[in-house]
Design a protein around this motif. Structure first.
Motif, PDB file in Angstrom:
ATOM      1  N   SER A 205      -8.936 -52.612 111.016  1.00 35.03           N
ATOM      2  CA  SER A 205      -8.541 -52.867 109.566  1.00 35.03           C
ATOM      3  C   SER A 205      -8.551 -54.653 109.637  1.00 35.03           C
ATOM      4  O   SER A 205      -8.978 -55.027 108.948  1.00 35.03           O
ATOM      5  CB  SER A 205      -7.109 -52.768 108.919  1.00 35.03           C
ATOM      6  N   ASP A 223     -10.258 -56.886 104.265  1.00 27.06           N
ATOM      7  CA  ASP A 223     -10.706 -56.959 102.945  1.00 27.06           C
ATOM      8  C   ASP A 223     -10.116 -58.795 102.443  1.00 27.06           C
ATOM      9  O   ASP A 223     -10.504 -59.134 101.542  1.00 27.06           O
ATOM     10  CB  ASP A 223      -9.601 -56.074 102.748  1.00 27.06           C
ATOM     11  N   GLN A 224      -8.903 -58.976 102.972  1.00 28.75           N
ATOM     12  CA  GLN A 224      -9.225 -60.173 102.938  1.00 28.75           C
ATOM     13  C   GLN A 224      -9.488 -61.597 103.630  1.00 28.75           C
ATOM     14  O   GLN A 224     -10.661 -62.375 102.526  1.00 28.75           O
ATOM     15  CB  GLN A 224      -7.403 -60.987 103.549  1.00 28.75           C
ATOM     16  N   CYS A 226     -13.194 -60.888 102.975  1.00 28.50           N
ATOM     17  CA  CYS A 226     -14.301 -60.028 101.992  1.00 28.50           C
ATOM     18  C   CYS A 226     -14.261 -60.626 100.989  1.00 28.50           C
ATOM     19  O   CYS A 226     -15.031 -61.867 100.730  1.00 28.50           O
ATOM     20  CB  CYS A 226     -13.883 -58.647 101.878  1.00 28.50           C
ATOM     21  N   ILE A 227     -12.626 -60.595 100.353  1.00 28.64           N
ATOM     22  CA  ILE A 227     -12.251 -61.554  99.115  1.00 28.64           C
ATOM     23  C   ILE A 227     -12.898 -63.189  98.950  1.00 28.64           C
ATOM     24  O   ILE A 227     -13.278 -63.799  98.022  1.00 28.64           O
ATOM     25  CB  ILE A 227     -10.857 -60.814  98.686  1.00 28.64           C
ATOM     26  N   MET A 232     -15.663 -60.292  96.632  1.00 33.55           N
ATOM     27  CA  MET A 232     -15.577 -59.360  95.923  1.00 33.55           C
ATOM     28  C   MET A 232     -14.468 -58.741  97.264  1.00 33.55           C
ATOM     29  O   MET A 232     -13.740 -58.509  98.293  1.00 33.55           O
ATOM     30  CB  MET A 232     -16.798 -58.577  96.573  1.00 33.55           C
ATOM     31  N   ARG A 233     -14.288 -57.020  96.917  1.00 33.91           N
ATOM     32  CA  ARG A 233     -13.385 -56.488  97.974  1.00 33.91           C
ATOM     33  C   ARG A 233     -13.789 -55.746  98.845  1.00 33.91           C
ATOM     34  O   ARG A 233     -14.767 -55.836  99.239  1.00 33.91           O
ATOM     35  CB  ARG A 233     -12.472 -55.309  97.301  1.00 33.91           C
ATOM     36  N   GLU A 234     -13.341 -55.338 100.330  1.00 36.44           N
ATOM     37  CA  GLU A 234     -13.906 -54.417 101.403  1.00 36.44           C
ATOM     38  C   GLU A 234     -15.067 -54.182 101.139  1.00 36.44           C
ATOM     39  O   GLU A 234     -16.048 -54.062 101.773  1.00 36.44           O
ATOM     40  CB  GLU A 234     -13.138 -53.886 102.395  1.00 36.44           C
ATOM     41  N   SER A 235     -15.010 -52.673 100.540  1.00 31.41           N
ATOM     42  CA  SER A 235     -16.042 -51.964 100.099  1.00 31.41           C
ATOM     43  C   SER A 235     -17.220 -52.165 100.130  1.00 31.41           C
ATOM     44  O   SER A 235     -18.237 -52.105 100.141  1.00 31.41           O
ATOM     45  CB  SER A 235     -15.708 -50.792  99.750  1.00 31.41           C
ATOM     46  N   ASP A 236     -17.045 -52.837  98.884  1.00 38.09           N
ATOM     47  CA  ASP A 236     -18.463 -53.712  97.929  1.00 38.09           C
ATOM     48  C   ASP A 236     -19.268 -54.879  98.943  1.00 38.09           C
ATOM     49  O   ASP A 236     -20.348 -54.784  98.689  1.00 38.09           O
ATOM     50  CB  ASP A 236     -17.679 -54.386  96.733  1.00 38.09           C
ATOM     51  N   THR A 237     -17.996 -55.376  99.717  1.00 36.11           N
ATOM     52  CA  THR A 237     -19.216 -56.508 100.380  1.00 36.11           C
ATOM     53  C   THR A 237     -19.460 -55.469 101.868  1.00 36.11           C
ATOM     54  O   THR A 237     -21.205 -56.001 102.377  1.00 36.11           O
ATOM     55  CB  THR A 237     -17.921 -57.395 100.831  1.00 36.11           C
TER      56      THR A 237
END
Length: 252
Positions: A205, A223-224, A226-227, A232-237
């Motif tokens: 992670s 996640d951090q 990617c933002i 955008m959040r992790e999944s979208d990026t």
């Protein structure tokens, strides 16, 4: 050699239409600008926060041997971990000497240069391999928490590849050059994370960078990161990155 302690150049890809993860990470500027438009600004700011965790080593061995010594130190580190060895110089150098032939053959296949390898470690080379290995052993102390060279399936234009290691839920790239970390190193970690997103094989992670030559270390949650890079959040990026991998393959 570039910064990586584990040489990532791939002399021959199984499919010549595919590229390595390093090529993808350092090329396709327009794609990365679309996916991570805030990357350069973020990394200029983030670079100021990077911490030195261990003392830097002295660079006394010939620079032409750096790729060879980096790879030899990583292999020595891996073998020392497998047998729970403590960082004593005599033990570490014995392990390194047992690995010289195989590492020299590997590096020569990539460089095609006789002067990029050696069959004998003089005192300067021994000291450099030992200090690199010692810093790796000190930074990654728990043997049961480490997975070496995790493999990732390819996607679209990007060939199957492998990272350096996963430690306590963090995918680390080991960069052993004199240079600082670069935004391309972050893109390389995002490339692996995107391939992992498709298969969820390793379950990390966080991503991180460590330089055993300079002692510097950096890490963040995916996640951090990617933002910060894309908004955008992790999944979208990560899905966005894999979509571009596929589109690039189709457009060839």
């Amino acid at each position: 050699m570039g910064g990586s302690i584990k040489t990532k150049n791939i002399p021959e890809l199984e499919d010549p239409s595919m590229i390595s993860e390093q090529h993808f990470s350092t090329s396709f500027t327009s794609v990365w600008h679309k996916v991570t438009p805030l990357a350069d600004t973020y990394w200029r700011r983030e670079n100021l926060k990077i911490k030195r965790e261990l003392s830097p080593i002295e660079n006394r061995a010939p620079i032409r041997l750096r790729g060879f010594l980096n790879e030899l130190a990583f292999e020595t580190f891996k073998k020392a971990k497998a047998t729970n060895q403590v960082p004593r110089k005599e033990t570490i150098i014995t392990i390194a000497q047992d690995s010289i032939t195989s590492i020299a053959e590997y590096i020569f296949r990539i460089t095609k240069k006789e002067d990029s390898i050696t069959s004998h470690l003089d005192e300067n080379c021994q000291n450099e391999v030992f200090e690199l290995t010692k810093n790796l052993l000190q930074f990654f102390p728990q043997s049961h928490s480490i997975k070496f060279r995790p493999k990732f399936s390819g996607c679209g234009i990007v060939s199957a590849c492998e990272g350096d290691l996963i430690y306590q839920g963090t995918l680390y790239e080991i960069k052993a050059g004199d240079r600082g970390f670069r935004v391309s190193d972050i893109k390389q970690l995002l490339t692996y994370s995107s391939l992992e997103f498709l298969n969820n094989t390793h379950g990390f992670s966080k991503v991180g960078l460590f330089n055993p030559r300079t002692g510097y270390h950096w890490e963040r949650t995916i996640d951090q990161l990617c933002i910060e890079l894309s908004g955008m959040r992790e999944s979208d990026t990560l899905q966005n990155i894999t979509s571009h991998m596929t589109q690039l393959a189709i457009s060839r």
